[in-house]
Design a protein around this motif. Structure first.
Motif, PDB file in Angstrom:
ATOM      1  N   PRO A  97     -93.139  -2.325 -25.357  1.00 37.69           N
ATOM      2  CA  PRO A  97     -94.248  -1.623 -26.035  1.00 37.69           C
ATOM      3  C   PRO A  97     -95.353  -1.223 -25.055  1.00 37.69           C
ATOM      4  N   TYR A  98     -95.645  -2.063 -24.062  1.00 37.90           N
ATOM      5  CA  TYR A  98     -96.678  -1.746 -23.082  1.00 37.90           C
ATOM      6  C   TYR A  98     -96.277  -0.504 -22.282  1.00 37.90           C
ATOM      7  N   SER A 121     -94.163   1.797 -23.167  1.00 37.91           N
ATOM      8  CA  SER A 121     -94.141   2.934 -24.088  1.00 37.91           C
ATOM      9  C   SER A 121     -95.534   3.519 -24.263  1.00 37.91           C
ATOM     10  N   ARG A 122     -96.523   2.652 -24.414  1.00 43.33           N
ATOM     11  CA  ARG A 122     -97.904   3.124 -24.545  1.00 43.33           C
ATOM     12  C   ARG A 122     -98.369   3.799 -23.267  1.00 43.33           C
ATOM     13  N   ARG A 123     -97.984   3.245 -22.129  1.00 45.18           N
ATOM     14  CA  ARG A 123     -98.400   3.810 -20.843  1.00 45.18           C
ATOM     15  C   ARG A 123     -97.803   5.193 -20.631  1.00 45.18           C
ATOM     16  N   GLU A 170     -99.451   7.814 -23.672  1.00 45.88           N
ATOM     17  CA  GLU A 170    -100.844   8.225 -23.534  1.00 45.88           C
ATOM     18  C   GLU A 170    -101.015   9.421 -22.593  1.00 45.88           C
TER      19      GLU A 170
END
Length: 107
Positions: free
Chosen positions: A10-11, A13-15, A18
């Protein structure tokens, strides 16, 4: 190991999401502006067509009563719409035949 993967995915994926969102935002805003311009142009074009039809009725009304002139122009428009609809229907049928031929060729 399982915990680090469940936290990392998830980290990561967010990186990734964004910056992609940040980069696509100006393009999205530009498309919105263009879509608004196209919509405005379409509405103004529709108004122009309505004024043109009123002008045609007024011109025919110089020779015929206004009601007859309006019905005459309406009949001409209805005939033109029917002809355009039939032509479009034929084009759709031709495309369907072409798609069928394409499917047969690739089997």
């Amino acid at each position: 190991m399982q915990d680090s993967v469940s936290v990392s995915v998830p980290y990561g994926s967010r990186r990734i999401a964004e910056p992609v969102r940040t980069e696509t935002q100006p393009a999205r805003a530009a498309m919105d502006r263009k879509r608004n311009r196209v919509g405005t142009a379409g509405v103004l074009g529709l108004f122009a067509a309505q004024v043109l039809m009123a002008t045609c009725i007024a011109a025919v009304a110089l020779f015929l009563p206004v009601g007859v002139a309006a019905l005459t122009i309406t009949g001409v428009l209805a005939a033109a719409a029917a002809a355009a609809g039939l032509a479009g229907r034929q084009q759709v049928a031709d495309l369907a035949d072409l798609a069928e031929l394409h499917d047969r060729a690739h089997r």
